[in-house]
Write a protein that holds these residues in place. Structure first.
Motif, mmCIF file in Angstrom:
data_model
loop_
_atom_site.group_PDB
_atom_site.id
_atom_site.type_symbol
_atom_site.label_atom_id
_atom_site.label_comp_id
_atom_site.label_asym_id
_atom_site.label_seq_id
_atom_site.Cartn_x
_atom_site.Cartn_y
_atom_site.Cartn_z
ATOM 1 N N VAL A 1 -11.604 11.404 5.486
ATOM 2 C CA VAL A 1 -10.776 11.494 4.278
ATOM 3 C C VAL A 1 -9.665 10.453 4.309
ATOM 4 N N VAL A 2 -8.983 10.321 5.439
ATOM 5 C CA VAL A 2 -7.889 9.348 5.533
ATOM 6 C C VAL A 2 -8.433 7.925 5.399
ATOM 7 N N ALA A 3 -9.564 7.641 6.029
ATOM 8 C CA ALA A 3 -10.153 6.305 5.910
ATOM 9 C C ALA A 3 -10.507 5.991 4.458
ATOM 10 N N ILE A 4 -11.112 6.940 3.775
ATOM 11 C CA ILE A 4 -11.482 6.723 2.366
ATOM 12 C C ILE A 4 -10.239 6.556 1.493
ATOM 13 N N LEU A 5 -9.258 7.429 1.686
ATOM 14 C CA LEU A 5 -8.047 7.350 0.863
ATOM 15 C C LEU A 5 -7.233 6.091 1.170
ATOM 16 N N SER A 6 -7.383 5.536 2.368
ATOM 17 C CA SER A 6 -6.706 4.277 2.692
ATOM 18 C C SER A 6 -7.214 3.131 1.832
ATOM 19 N N LEU A 7 -8.405 3.284 1.297
ATOM 20 C CA LEU A 7 -8.957 2.246 0.425
ATOM 21 C C LEU A 7 -8.145 2.094 -0.861
ATOM 22 N N ILE A 8 -7.433 3.138 -1.260
ATOM 23 C CA ILE A 8 -6.624 3.059 -2.487
ATOM 24 C C ILE A 8 -5.494 2.046 -2.326
ATOM 25 N N PRO A 9 -4.603 2.199 -1.329
ATOM 26 C CA PRO A 9 -3.553 1.190 -1.208
ATOM 27 C C PRO A 9 -4.092 -0.183 -0.810
ATOM 28 N N LEU A 10 -5.182 -0.206 -0.058
ATOM 29 C CA LEU A 10 -5.755 -1.499 0.318
ATOM 30 C C LEU A 10 -6.286 -2.246 -0.900
ATOM 31 N N SER A 11 -7.068 -1.567 -1.720
ATOM 32 C CA SER A 11 -7.666 -2.253 -2.876
ATOM 33 C C SER A 11 -6.638 -2.518 -3.970
ATOM 34 N N ALA A 12 -5.812 -1.530 -4.287
ATOM 35 C CA ALA A 12 -4.801 -1.735 -5.326
ATOM 36 C C ALA A 12 -3.767 -2.762 -4.879
ATOM 37 N N GLY A 13 -3.350 -2.676 -3.624
ATOM 38 C CA GLY A 13 -2.385 -3.640 -3.104
ATOM 39 C C GLY A 13 -2.928 -5.053 -3.133
ATOM 40 N N ALA A 14 -4.150 -5.236 -2.655
ATOM 41 C CA ALA A 14 -4.750 -6.577 -2.638
ATOM 42 C C ALA A 14 -4.934 -7.115 -4.059
ATOM 43 N N ALA A 15 -5.423 -6.272 -4.954
ATOM 44 C CA ALA A 15 -5.657 -6.720 -6.331
ATOM 45 C C ALA A 15 -4.357 -7.141 -7.002
ATOM 46 N N CYS A 16 -3.303 -6.381 -6.765
ATOM 47 C CA CYS A 16 -2.036 -6.697 -7.412
ATOM 48 C C CYS A 16 -1.363 -7.908 -6.769
ATOM 49 N N VAL A 17 -1.584 -8.120 -5.475
ATOM 50 C CA VAL A 17 -1.074 -9.347 -4.845
ATOM 51 C C VAL A 17 -1.732 -10.554 -5.503
ATOM 52 N N VAL A 18 -3.022 -10.468 -5.732
ATOM 53 C CA VAL A 18 -3.774 -11.584 -6.300
ATOM 54 C C VAL A 18 -3.498 -11.751 -7.788
ATOM 55 N N LEU A 19 -3.495 -10.663 -8.534
ATOM 56 C CA LEU A 19 -3.402 -10.735 -10.000
ATOM 57 C C LEU A 19 -1.997 -10.584 -10.554
ATOM 58 N N GLY A 20 -1.061 -10.098 -9.751
ATOM 59 C CA GLY A 20 0.291 -9.866 -10.251
ATOM 60 C C GLY A 20 0.271 -8.831 -11.366
ATOM 61 N N PRO A 21 1.189 -8.911 -12.311
ATOM 62 C CA PRO A 21 1.234 -7.943 -13.399
ATOM 63 C C PRO A 21 -0.050 -7.893 -14.237
ATOM 64 N N GLY A 22 -0.863 -8.934 -14.167
ATOM 65 C CA GLY A 22 -2.146 -8.902 -14.859
ATOM 66 C C GLY A 22 -3.031 -7.766 -14.380
ATOM 67 N N PHE A 23 -2.809 -7.308 -13.141
ATOM 68 C CA PHE A 23 -3.549 -6.167 -12.601
ATOM 69 C C PHE A 23 -3.358 -4.941 -13.488
ATOM 70 N N LEU A 24 -2.199 -4.843 -14.108
ATOM 71 C CA LEU A 24 -1.873 -3.696 -14.960
ATOM 72 C C LEU A 24 -2.163 -3.975 -16.432
ATOM 73 N N GLN A 25 -2.949 -4.988 -16.692
ATOM 74 C CA GLN A 25 -3.273 -5.431 -18.048
ATOM 75 C C GLN A 25 -2.022 -5.790 -18.849
ATOM 76 N N ALA A 26 -1.001 -6.257 -18.140
ATOM 77 C CA ALA A 26 0.213 -6.729 -18.808
ATOM 78 C C ALA A 26 -0.079 -8.080 -19.438
ATOM 79 N N SER A 27 0.516 -8.319 -20.568
ATOM 80 C CA SER A 27 0.315 -9.587 -21.260
ATOM 81 C C SER A 27 1.295 -10.628 -20.741
ATOM 82 N N ALA A 28 0.755 -11.773 -20.360
ATOM 83 C CA ALA A 28 1.605 -12.887 -19.932
ATOM 84 C C ALA A 28 2.238 -13.496 -21.176
ATOM 85 N N PRO A 29 3.357 -14.120 -21.121
ATOM 86 C CA PRO A 29 4.140 -14.321 -19.898
ATOM 87 C C PRO A 29 4.994 -13.100 -19.575
ATOM 88 N N TRP A 30 5.202 -12.870 -18.323
ATOM 89 C CA TRP A 30 6.099 -11.819 -17.862
ATOM 90 C C TRP A 30 7.190 -12.480 -17.042
#
Length: 143
Positions: free
Chosen positions: A13-42
């Motif tokens: 369970v902990v290993a699976i749930l760790s995928l949440i911060p890993l995937s969301a964190g990595a995606a947001c590092v790469v995409l920035g506010p675009g990860f949240l479907q925010a409209s540029a420019p921000w």
């Protein structure tokens, strides 16, 4: 449930749930506010702050994963990481009160942060206590 099976289930369970911060964190590092479907420019400061916090979130995911192999012996680390997540959840709850209800994904995050994570702390403590008793009994029994 046997102690070893309960320990394994907690680890999974902990290993699976760790995928949440890993995937969301990595995606947001790469995409920035675009990860949240925010409209540029921000604002640049928003981009910088969100990417920083996402890097920290990714690191928390790695740290939770580091607890998995010997989860019954990682209580202090597990509780510290969990406290960080709960504090983040309280901040998210404040946002809900002040700014309104976020998207369903963020509401799900709030449930994870303020309900699931505290339950995992209780479960980890139980597994640690059970493993400690099992280990003590094995050391006391004649061979």
């Amino acid at each position: 449930m046997p102690t070893s099976r309960e320990r394994l289930l907690l680890q999974i369970v902990v290993a699976i749930l760790s995928l949440i911060p890993l995937s969301a964190g990595a995606a947001c590092v790469v995409l920035g506010p675009g990860f949240l479907q925010a409209s540029a420019p921000w604002p640049v400061d928003l981009d910088s702050h969100l990417r920083f916090l996402s890097g920290v979130f990714f690191g928390v995911g790695l740290a939770f994963l580091s607890c998995v192999p010997a989860i019954e012996r990682k209580g202090e680390r597990f509780r510290l990481l969990s406290m960080l997540i709960v504090l983040g959840g309280l901040a998210r709850l404040l946002s809900l009160v002040l700014a309104g209800s976020p998207s369903p994904g963020h509401v799900g995050g709030l449930v994870m942060e303020l309900a699931v994570v505290p339950c995992l702390v209780v479960w980890q403590r139980r597994v640690a206590r059970l493993r400690s008793r099992t280990g003590s009994a094995a050391r006391r029994s004649p061979t």
